[in-house]
Design a protein around this motif. Structure first.
Motif, mmCIF file in Angstrom:
data_model
loop_
_atom_site.group_PDB
_atom_site.id
_atom_site.type_symbol
_atom_site.label_atom_id
_atom_site.label_comp_id
_atom_site.label_asym_id
_atom_site.label_seq_id
_atom_site.Cartn_x
_atom_site.Cartn_y
_atom_site.Cartn_z
ATOM 1 N N GLN A 175 0.857 -1.176 0.000
ATOM 2 C CA GLN A 175 0.000 0.000 0.000
ATOM 3 C C GLN A 175 0.896 1.230 0.000
ATOM 4 O OE1 GLN A 175 -3.074 0.108 2.986
ATOM 5 N NE2 GLN A 175 -3.741 -1.983 2.591
ATOM 6 N N LEU A 176 1.081 1.811 -1.172
ATOM 7 C CA LEU A 176 1.973 2.960 -1.310
ATOM 8 C C LEU A 176 1.279 4.215 -0.803
ATOM 9 C CD1 LEU A 176 4.712 4.012 -2.480
ATOM 10 C CD2 LEU A 176 3.463 4.504 -4.593
ATOM 11 N N ASP A 177 1.860 4.823 0.203
ATOM 12 C CA ASP A 177 1.349 6.093 0.704
ATOM 13 C C ASP A 177 1.802 7.208 -0.229
ATOM 14 O OD1 ASP A 177 0.115 7.903 2.460
ATOM 15 O OD2 ASP A 177 2.022 8.294 3.450
ATOM 16 N N SER A 178 3.101 7.293 -0.462
ATOM 17 C CA SER A 178 3.611 8.257 -1.441
ATOM 18 C C SER A 178 5.060 7.932 -1.796
ATOM 19 C CB SER A 178 3.523 9.695 -0.901
ATOM 20 O OG SER A 178 4.480 9.901 0.115
ATOM 21 N N PHE A 179 5.426 8.310 -2.993
ATOM 22 C CA PHE A 179 6.816 8.250 -3.457
ATOM 23 C C PHE A 179 7.138 9.625 -4.015
ATOM 24 C CE2 PHE A 179 9.876 8.080 -6.842
ATOM 25 C CZ PHE A 179 10.837 7.171 -6.431
ATOM 26 N N VAL A 180 8.224 10.228 -3.554
ATOM 27 C CA VAL A 180 8.595 11.568 -4.005
ATOM 28 C C VAL A 180 10.075 11.580 -4.354
ATOM 29 C CG1 VAL A 180 8.784 14.003 -3.393
ATOM 30 C CG2 VAL A 180 6.842 12.662 -2.560
ATOM 31 N N ASN A 181 10.394 12.163 -5.505
ATOM 32 C CA ASN A 181 11.797 12.385 -5.866
ATOM 33 C C ASN A 181 12.010 13.870 -6.125
ATOM 34 O OD1 ASN A 181 14.544 11.205 -6.811
ATOM 35 N ND2 ASN A 181 13.944 12.614 -8.457
ATOM 36 N N ASP A 182 12.987 14.430 -5.438
ATOM 37 C CA ASP A 182 13.351 15.835 -5.602
ATOM 38 C C ASP A 182 14.553 15.882 -6.529
ATOM 39 O OD1 ASP A 182 14.315 18.448 -5.391
ATOM 40 O OD2 ASP A 182 13.614 18.646 -3.324
ATOM 41 N N TYR A 183 14.348 16.356 -7.755
ATOM 42 C CA TYR A 183 15.438 16.383 -8.734
ATOM 43 C C TYR A 183 16.490 17.429 -8.390
ATOM 44 C CZ TYR A 183 12.825 13.233 -11.774
ATOM 45 O OH TYR A 183 12.170 12.148 -12.282
ATOM 46 N N THR A 184 16.125 18.421 -7.584
ATOM 47 C CA THR A 184 17.084 19.448 -7.192
ATOM 48 C C THR A 184 18.141 18.886 -6.254
ATOM 49 O OG1 THR A 184 15.376 21.156 -7.409
ATOM 50 C CG2 THR A 184 17.364 21.728 -6.156
ATOM 51 N N THR A 185 17.687 18.107 -5.285
ATOM 52 C CA THR A 185 18.615 17.502 -4.319
ATOM 53 C C THR A 185 19.002 16.071 -4.694
ATOM 54 O OG1 THR A 185 16.772 16.693 -2.954
ATOM 55 C CG2 THR A 185 17.646 18.889 -2.458
ATOM 56 N N ASN A 186 18.301 15.517 -5.711
ATOM 57 C CA ASN A 186 18.544 14.143 -6.150
ATOM 58 C C ASN A 186 18.291 13.136 -5.015
ATOM 59 O OD1 ASN A 186 19.143 12.323 -8.229
ATOM 60 N ND2 ASN A 186 21.294 12.163 -7.614
ATOM 61 N N VAL A 187 17.253 13.422 -4.221
ATOM 62 C CA VAL A 187 16.883 12.550 -3.108
ATOM 63 C C VAL A 187 15.471 12.023 -3.332
ATOM 64 C CG1 VAL A 187 16.379 12.446 -0.633
ATOM 65 C CG2 VAL A 187 18.370 13.726 -1.451
ATOM 66 N N SER A 188 15.300 10.718 -3.195
ATOM 67 C CA SER A 188 13.976 10.112 -3.306
ATOM 68 C C SER A 188 13.608 9.459 -1.978
ATOM 69 C CB SER A 188 13.939 9.074 -4.435
ATOM 70 O OG SER A 188 14.841 8.011 -4.169
#
Length: 350
Positions: A175-188
């Protein structure tokens, strides 16, 4: 007498939780609610009266309760919880207004899987040998959203994601709550609730899965937590250092990680009293070559190195479950390992 004694010992290592799932406003029972302990193979559904019961190995768990149209509830339970025999779970209806705003103002990518599918697999499932043997059965439930101003990718799933891990012999209901990738910091980062189902296979497959699960388990965060709980870090191949500052390469070896100022056992729970960052080295097996290549490390490296950042210490239960997990950041080798490297809390290496 021997049989009676063995039965008694087995029961001492297990405990039950009982509860009822109801509507928060009306108090009416909710039948067929999904109730499971995340990152385990144990789950059930509530009956016509909203009642449920689970039998678990001693330790701690996140109990997840979900029902269509309602907000998911997560409770921490353990064999030492006083209220484990009489849980009342009031479920709150999900806000339709918020859902409509999210849809109307969305930045959904029409061809999301073609554009971001492989990126999502690499950062959610992983890039290990095990990950190469993982497949998602229902890609159609996954949606991709890109926020250009914030330079972020968000991934949502309208239903649980079904992952088949042929390397370890598991079917994972995630059950995926959320997946986020920040391309500015390159952190997922991602959050969610996995429920494991053991696959059936041939004798040869079972043997392969047993070997692969053990290879995946040793050196893992779960192995480390269980070793600290059992006071067997050195014997299991772990070395712990406190770091002078977040991201620092300089550390101080913990010669006695069971010192009373650091390690305390109370009511079956071990409290680790360390603030800041620790570095963990595991000598029991060499790092995955893919990890070394991707991070430009020497290919002859012999030690798996991870780190944990935490504002305060943490507590460990008998089965290796620890809390508060949301306050702790994984770095290094453990951060590189993703869903393909998970074994459940009820995995027994013996």
């Amino acid at each position: 007498m021997i049989l009676i004694t063995l039965t008694g010992v087995a029961q001492d290592k297990m405990f039950y939780i009982h509860g009822k799932v109801v509507d928060e406003k009306s108090g009416n029972a909710l039948s067929n609610a999904s109730v499971f302990c995340q990152n385990t193979t144990t789950g059930t559904i509530s009956n016509n009266e909203g009642l449920f019961s689970l039998r678990l190995n001693n330790g701690g768990y996140d109990l997840v309760i979900s029902y269509t149209g309602y907000e998911t509830q997560v409770l921490r339970v353990s064999n030492s919880s006083k209220e484990k025999d009489s849980l009342l779970i009031p479920m709150k209806e999900a806000s339709k207004a918020m859902a409509e705003v999210a849809v109307s103002g969305s930045f959904m990518v029409a061809d999301g899987w073609n554009k971001y599918g492989q990126f999502f697999l690499d950062h959610f499932i992983g890039t290990t040998e095990n990950a190469a043997q993982c497949t998602i059965e229902n890609k159609d439930v996954i949606s991709f959203y890109f926020y250009k101003k914030r330079n972020k990718l968000k991934v949502k799933a309208k239903e649980e994601i079904i992952i088949i891990n042929q390397a370890l012999g598991y079917k994972i209901h995630y059950q995926l709550d959320s997946f986020v990738n920040d391309y500015t910091t390159n952190v997922s980062s991602y959050t969610g609730y996995p429920l494991f189902e053991t696959l059936t296979g041939t004798a040869d497959q079972q043997q392969t899965w047993t070997k692969n699960r053990y290879r995946t388990y040793i050196g893992s965060r779960l192995h480390f937590m269980r070793s600290w709980y059992d006071s067997t870090l050195k014997e299991e191949g772990f070395k712990v250092e406190t770091l002078n500052a977040p991201g620092s390469d300089k550390g101080t070896l913990l010669n006695n990680p069971y010192d009373a100022g650091i390690y305390s056992l109370d009511s079956g729970v071990v409290d680790i009293n360390i603030n800041g960052s620790i570095r963990i080295s595991y000598t029991g097996q060499v790092p995955d070559k893919n990890y070394l290549i991707q991070n430009h490390f020497p290919l002859n490296a012999k030690v798996e190195v991870s780190a944990l950042e935490m504002p305060t210490g943490f507590s460990i239960e008998e089965n290796g479950y620890f809390f508060e997990q949301s306050e702790i950041t994984n770095m290094g080798y453990w951060a590189w390992k993703k869903i393909a490297e998970l074994v459940p809390y009820d995995y027994n290496p013996e």
